[in-house]
Scaffold this motif. Sequence first.
Motif, PDB file in Angstrom:
ATOM      1  N   LYS A  10      -1.894  -0.485  -2.616  1.00  0.00           N
ATOM      2  CA  LYS A  10      -1.945  -0.582  -0.873  1.00  0.00           C
ATOM      3  C   LYS A  10      -3.249  -0.861  -0.697  1.00  0.00           C
ATOM      4  N   ARG A  11      -3.488  -1.215   0.757  1.00  0.00           N
ATOM      5  CA  ARG A  11      -4.681  -1.265   1.232  1.00  0.00           C
ATOM      6  C   ARG A  11      -4.990   0.272   2.040  1.00  0.00           C
ATOM      7  N   ILE A  21      -2.192   3.921   5.073  1.00  0.00           N
ATOM      8  CA  ILE A  21      -1.925   3.180   4.126  1.00  0.00           C
ATOM      9  C   ILE A  21      -1.076   2.088   4.359  1.00  0.00           C
ATOM     10  N   LYS A  22      -1.580   0.806   3.940  1.00  0.00           N
ATOM     11  CA  LYS A  22      -0.514  -0.688   4.379  1.00  0.00           C
ATOM     12  C   LYS A  22      -0.396  -1.004   3.126  1.00  0.00           C
ATOM     13  N   PRO A  26       5.441  -7.196   4.145  1.00  0.00           N
ATOM     14  CA  PRO A  26       5.925  -6.729   5.370  1.00  0.00           C
ATOM     15  C   PRO A  26       7.318  -5.914   5.447  1.00  0.00           C
ATOM     16  N   ASP A  27       8.027  -6.046   4.469  1.00  0.00           N
ATOM     17  CA  ASP A  27       8.953  -5.075   4.317  1.00  0.00           C
ATOM     18  C   ASP A  27       8.591  -3.599   4.141  1.00  0.00           C
ATOM     19  N   TYR A  28       7.617  -3.046   3.999  1.00  0.00           N
ATOM     20  CA  TYR A  28       7.061  -1.830   4.089  1.00  0.00           C
ATOM     21  C   TYR A  28       6.358  -1.423   5.187  1.00  0.00           C
TER      22      TYR A  28
END
Length: 56
Positions: A10-11, A21-22, A26-28
């Motif tokens: 993750k980023r 936390i990214k 885009p589904d998360y």
Amino acid sequence: MFFSNDVFVKRVQRVANKLIIKSANPDYEPFEIDLSEETDESIAIIGKVVWLGRRI
């Protein structure tokens, strides 16, 4: 929030006393971890992705 021994790519962005936390997917949805809360759990950043290859 409990993650057990899960591993994520993750980023991570630190803002004040929390981590945002990214995911690139885009589904998360992004989520936050409050660093000011005392818990028995710990967070470890164990690596850094420096290259990603894909078939076009």
